[in-house]
Design a protein around this motif. Structure first.
Motif, PDB file in Angstrom:
ATOM      1  N   THR A  22       0.523  26.613   9.593  1.00 46.72           N
ATOM      2  CA  THR A  22       1.169  27.840   9.132  1.00 46.72           C
ATOM      3  C   THR A  22       2.168  27.631   8.001  1.00 46.72           C
ATOM      4  N   THR A  23       2.826  26.472   7.953  1.00 45.69           N
ATOM      5  CA  THR A  23       3.833  26.255   6.910  1.00 45.69           C
ATOM      6  C   THR A  23       3.843  24.803   6.441  1.00 45.69           C
ATOM      7  N   VAL A  24       4.352  24.621   5.234  1.00 45.13           N
ATOM      8  CA  VAL A  24       4.571  23.278   4.694  1.00 45.13           C
ATOM      9  C   VAL A  24       5.848  22.739   5.323  1.00 45.13           C
ATOM     10  N   GLY A  25       5.744  21.579   5.948  1.00 48.55           N
ATOM     11  CA  GLY A  25       6.906  20.963   6.576  1.00 48.55           C
ATOM     12  C   GLY A  25       7.592  19.958   5.669  1.00 48.55           C
ATOM     13  N   GLY A  26       6.864  19.436   4.693  1.00 46.63           N
ATOM     14  CA  GLY A  26       7.435  18.476   3.766  1.00 46.63           C
ATOM     15  C   GLY A  26       6.385  17.504   3.271  1.00 46.63           C
ATOM     16  N   MET A  27       6.812  16.579   2.454  1.00 51.00           N
ATOM     17  CA  MET A  27       5.923  15.551   1.932  1.00 51.00           C
ATOM     18  C   MET A  27       6.735  14.294   1.671  1.00 51.00           C
ATOM     19  N   ARG A  28       6.128  13.146   1.944  1.00 50.99           N
ATOM     20  CA  ARG A  28       6.808  11.862   1.753  1.00 50.99           C
ATOM     21  C   ARG A  28       5.822  10.852   1.192  1.00 50.99           C
ATOM     22  N   MET A  29       6.378   9.874   0.482  1.00 50.41           N
ATOM     23  CA  MET A  29       5.597   8.745   0.023  1.00 50.41           C
ATOM     24  C   MET A  29       6.039   7.558   0.877  1.00 50.41           C
ATOM     25  N   ALA A  30       5.085   6.883   1.511  1.00 51.51           N
ATOM     26  CA  ALA A  30       5.395   5.725   2.348  1.00 51.51           C
ATOM     27  C   ALA A  30       4.800   4.476   1.692  1.00 51.51           C
TER      28      ALA A  30
ATOM     29  N   SER B  18       0.845  -1.189   0.000  1.00 51.42           N
ATOM     30  CA  SER B  18       0.000   0.000   0.000  1.00 51.42           C
ATOM     31  C   SER B  18       0.884   1.244   0.000  1.00 51.42           C
ATOM     32  N   LYS B  19       0.339   2.295  -0.534  1.00 49.22           N
ATOM     33  CA  LYS B  19       1.086   3.535  -0.706  1.00 49.22           C
ATOM     34  C   LYS B  19       0.306   4.651  -0.034  1.00 49.22           C
ATOM     35  N   THR B  20       1.008   5.485   0.722  1.00 51.08           N
ATOM     36  CA  THR B  20       0.381   6.619   1.397  1.00 51.08           C
ATOM     37  C   THR B  20       1.247   7.856   1.208  1.00 51.08           C
ATOM     38  N   LEU B  21       0.617   8.936   0.784  1.00 50.11           N
ATOM     39  CA  LEU B  21       1.295  10.223   0.676  1.00 50.11           C
ATOM     40  C   LEU B  21       1.143  10.925   2.017  1.00 50.11           C
TER      41      LEU B  21
ATOM     42  N   LYS C   9       3.855  14.506  -8.227  1.00 56.21           N
ATOM     43  CA  LYS C   9       5.098  15.264  -8.048  1.00 56.21           C
ATOM     44  C   LYS C   9       4.921  16.324  -6.957  1.00 56.21           C
ATOM     45  N   ALA C  10       6.030  16.652  -6.328  1.00 59.15           N
ATOM     46  CA  ALA C  10       6.010  17.682  -5.282  1.00 59.15           C
ATOM     47  C   ALA C  10       5.464  18.997  -5.837  1.00 59.15           C
ATOM     48  N   SER C  11       5.757  19.287  -7.093  1.00 57.02           N
ATOM     49  CA  SER C  11       5.293  20.535  -7.706  1.00 57.02           C
ATOM     50  C   SER C  11       3.767  20.576  -7.836  1.00 57.02           C
ATOM     51  N   GLU C  12       3.103  19.416  -7.775  1.00 47.84           N
ATOM     52  CA  GLU C  12       1.639  19.356  -7.795  1.00 47.84           C
ATOM     53  C   GLU C  12       1.073  19.425  -6.376  1.00 47.84           C
ATOM     54  N   VAL C  13       1.810  18.849  -5.432  1.00 44.36           N
ATOM     55  CA  VAL C  13       1.316  18.727  -4.064  1.00 44.36           C
ATOM     56  C   VAL C  13       1.476  20.027  -3.272  1.00 44.36           C
ATOM     57  N   ARG C  14       2.630  20.672  -3.401  1.00 45.50           N
ATOM     58  CA  ARG C  14       2.923  21.874  -2.604  1.00 45.50           C
ATOM     59  C   ARG C  14       1.853  22.960  -2.751  1.00 45.50           C
ATOM     60  N   PRO C  15       1.403  23.312  -3.963  1.00 43.48           N
ATOM     61  CA  PRO C  15       0.370  24.354  -4.075  1.00 43.48           C
ATOM     62  C   PRO C  15      -0.932  23.980  -3.358  1.00 43.48           C
TER      63      PRO C  15
ATOM     64  N   LYS D 109       4.461  22.755  16.189  1.00 41.59           N
ATOM     65  CA  LYS D 109       4.248  21.311  16.215  1.00 41.59           C
ATOM     66  C   LYS D 109       3.979  20.793  14.811  1.00 41.59           C
ATOM     67  N   THR D 110       4.387  19.560  14.583  1.00 40.95           N
ATOM     68  CA  THR D 110       4.196  18.919  13.290  1.00 40.95           C
ATOM     69  C   THR D 110       2.846  18.214  13.243  1.00 40.95           C
ATOM     70  N   LYS D 111       2.140  18.403  12.154  1.00 41.73           N
ATOM     71  CA  LYS D 111       0.867  17.728  11.897  1.00 41.73           C
ATOM     72  C   LYS D 111       0.985  17.032  10.550  1.00 41.73           C
ATOM     73  N   THR D 112       0.506  15.789  10.466  1.00 43.61           N
ATOM     74  CA  THR D 112       0.619  15.021   9.234  1.00 43.61           C
ATOM     75  C   THR D 112      -0.757  14.596   8.743  1.00 43.61           C
ATOM     76  N   LEU D 113      -1.013  14.848   7.477  1.00 45.91           N
ATOM     77  CA  LEU D 113      -2.236  14.432   6.810  1.00 45.91           C
ATOM     78  C   LEU D 113      -1.865  13.280   5.883  1.00 45.91           C
ATOM     79  N   LEU D 114      -2.571  12.161   5.988  1.00 44.52           N
ATOM     80  CA  LEU D 114      -2.270  10.988   5.168  1.00 44.52           C
ATOM     81  C   LEU D 114      -3.282  10.866   4.038  1.00 44.52           C
TER      82      LEU D 114
END
Length: 75
Positions: free
Chosen positions: A61-69, A9-12, A36-42, A22-27
């Motif tokens: 308040t800010t983008v902390g990053g994005m990962r594919m798991a 399974s794949k999760t963004l 692509k990151a260029s599609e996700v960041r906006p 504090k860090t918050k993660t949306l799956l």
């Protein structure tokens, strides 16, 4: 299992920082293969701008990053 094979399974993971640092993660389950990151960041920036997700008084308040798991079921 599908056809005797273990499924992967794949999760963004969309990682944000809130106004308290504090860090918050949306799956997002099963994103498209060629995302692509260029599609996700906006989209992430729009979620922040429009205050779509607020936890109590905490605002994203800010983008902390994005990962594919990728997770493989071993059974």
């Amino acid at each position: 299992k599908e056809g005797g094979k273990n499924l992967i399974s794949k999760t963004l993971q969309l990682i944000f920082k809130d106004d308290h640092g504090k860090t918050k993660t949306l799956l997002v389950k099963d994103p498209k293969d060629d995302i692509k990151a260029s599609e996700v960041r906006p989209v992430m920036e729009e979620l922040i701008t429009n205050a779509v997700f607020i936890n109590g008084e905490n605002k994203l308040t800010t983008v902390g990053g994005m990962r594919m798991a990728y997770v493989q079921d071993l059974e």
